[in-house]
Each structure stands twice: as structure tokens, then as C-alpha cells.
Design a protein around this motif. Sequence first.
Motif, short mmCIF file in Angstrom:
data_model
loop_
_atom_site.label_atom_id
_atom_site.label_comp_id
_atom_site.label_asym_id
_atom_site.label_seq_id
_atom_site.Cartn_x
_atom_site.Cartn_y
_atom_site.Cartn_z
N ARG A 38 0.83 -1.21 0.00
CA ARG A 38 0.00 0.00 0.00
C ARG A 38 0.86 1.26 0.00
O ARG A 38 0.50 2.28 -0.61
CB ARG A 38 -0.95 -0.01 1.20
N ALA A 39 2.01 1.21 0.66
CA ALA A 39 2.91 2.36 0.66
C ALA A 39 3.42 2.64 -0.75
O ALA A 39 3.54 3.80 -1.16
CB ALA A 39 4.07 2.13 1.62
N ARG A 40 3.72 1.59 -1.50
CA ARG A 40 4.17 1.78 -2.89
C ARG A 40 3.05 2.38 -3.74
O ARG A 40 3.29 3.26 -4.57
CB ARG A 40 4.63 0.45 -3.48
N TYR A 77 8.01 -2.81 -8.87
CA TYR A 77 7.74 -3.89 -7.91
C TYR A 77 6.24 -3.96 -7.62
O TYR A 77 5.66 -5.05 -7.52
CB TYR A 77 8.53 -3.66 -6.63
N LEU A 78 5.61 -2.80 -7.47
CA LEU A 78 4.17 -2.74 -7.21
C LEU A 78 3.37 -3.42 -8.30
O LEU A 78 2.41 -4.16 -8.02
CB LEU A 78 3.74 -1.27 -7.09
N TYR A 121 6.43 -6.20 -18.04
CA TYR A 121 5.14 -6.49 -17.43
C TYR A 121 4.06 -5.63 -18.06
O TYR A 121 4.17 -4.40 -18.13
CB TYR A 121 5.19 -6.22 -15.93
N ALA A 122 2.97 -6.27 -18.51
CA ALA A 122 1.88 -5.55 -19.15
C ALA A 122 1.21 -4.58 -18.21
O ALA A 122 0.87 -3.45 -18.59
CB ALA A 122 0.87 -6.55 -19.71
N VAL A 123 0.98 -4.99 -16.96
CA VAL A 123 0.30 -4.11 -16.01
C VAL A 123 1.14 -2.87 -15.71
O VAL A 123 0.62 -1.77 -15.58
CB VAL A 123 -0.04 -4.86 -14.71
N THR A 124 2.46 -3.04 -15.63
CA THR A 124 3.35 -1.91 -15.38
C THR A 124 3.20 -0.86 -16.48
O THR A 124 3.03 0.33 -16.19
CB THR A 124 4.81 -2.39 -15.30
N SER A 125 3.23 -1.29 -17.73
CA SER A 125 3.11 -0.36 -18.84
C SER A 125 1.72 0.28 -18.89
O SER A 125 1.59 1.49 -19.11
CB SER A 125 3.42 -1.06 -20.15
N LEU A 126 0.68 -0.54 -18.67
CA LEU A 126 -0.68 0.01 -18.68
C LEU A 126 -0.85 1.08 -17.61
O LEU A 126 -1.36 2.17 -17.89
CB LEU A 126 -1.70 -1.11 -18.46
N PHE A 127 -0.45 0.77 -16.39
CA PHE A 127 -0.64 1.73 -15.31
C PHE A 127 0.15 3.01 -15.56
O PHE A 127 -0.32 4.12 -15.28
CB PHE A 127 -0.24 1.11 -13.97
N HIS A 128 1.37 2.89 -16.08
CA HIS A 128 2.13 4.09 -16.41
C HIS A 128 1.44 4.89 -17.51
O HIS A 128 1.41 6.12 -17.47
CB HIS A 128 3.55 3.72 -16.84
#
Length: 214
Positions: A38-40, A77-78, A121-128
Motif C-alpha cells: 500500500r505504501a508503494r 515492484y508494485l 510487465y503488461a500491467v506496469t506499462s498500462l498503469f504508467h
Amino acid sequence: MGFTSAWGISAHPDPVIARLAPRLLPAIEADREAPGARARWDAWRRAPLPDHRTWYGGGTGGGTATADREAIESFRYLTAPGTRVDELCAGVRDPDFYVVDDLWDGQDLDHIFVSVHAKDYAVTSLFHAVGPARAALLPGWCGNFLLTADETRRALPRVEAALAFRPAERAAAEDKDWLYYAAGEESVLDGPLRVWRAAVRDGLGLCGVALHLG
């Protein structure tokens, strides 16, 4: 060391969702409540990251400040596959369950989206690409979720708010999505909303999981 990861969203009838729930829901919650998770998330929401082309000394800046590198690594990492969900879906914790064989293989193409990448990571790119305000509208935890048909239907307006774009917004998101797509391959900006709408149309629930394939 290299790796291959996948993020998949698949639609299923409620009895399948019910059978998955005892396995998957505790794993998602464990990753959500893992130390520092949650901190991340809060750190990224407070301070979205700069252009990905400036990460790790890329671009014209001549380098990346230590604080920026720490924020980048925290975000990566998140948004990487959560340990518990990863182990569950890859058959580590439960050898009788492997998501690729048990959920994805043979699935109707109208009801599945899978994004596979080497060393990314697909989620990393999507969230960014969409930013923290839109990412916060998506259910579950960092790409992992399990929803009944009714929950899928009720979540659709929030998912549309997260993943439907005006032309200028779409161009900005595409500029931030660094993943490579082969000809005919669906973008993380398109596939999730397509499957969501198909599931609502057909009265199905949804399972979203991210994992390492190797």
C-alpha cells in the motif's frame, strides 16, 4: 536474468468464478496486504513517474537521480505479478491448478485477452500509460481480480472511465505505453475493455491474473 510474463483477463460463468474464489481471492488479498504494497501504491499516486524514456539515464538528462530510481523500482515492484497470485497461477502452491491450462487454453477468443512479454510487465506499462487516477478505478489489485457476472456489470462504468479515451488522451496513453506489439496483437489499452464489455453483454464474470511464465 530474463523472464516472460503474462497478464490475462478471461470471462467465465458464475459457477467457474465460484470455484476459483477460494483459491484466488485470498491470494489477491495477501498481495494487497503484503508489507509495503500500500505504501508503494500511495507513493505512486502522490508522485506519478516521469516519461519512461528518461528512466535509467535514458533521454537527454544524462542520468536518473537516486530518488527517481527508487520511485521507479518501487512502481515496477508494485505492478509486477504479486507473489501469492503468481505462485498460485503458475502451479507452485497448487499443482492441480495452472491458469494457462485451466482457464486460458481453448477459451473463446471473444472472451479472453492475454498480453505476453519478455523482460517486461503488461500491467506496469498500462498503469504508467493511464496514470494513477485511472488505474485506481480498476477493481482488484494491480491487474488481479475475480468478479461475478453482477460485479463485472456494476464495475463496467468505472472501467470505461479508466480505459475509454478521447483522441488526445489516447495519443498520450499510447506514447506512454512502451510495450511492443506484433502485427494484429491487441494493446493493453484495448483488450481489457473489449473483454469487459463482452462479458457484460453475455452475462459472464471475469478473472484477471498476472504471472510469470518462465
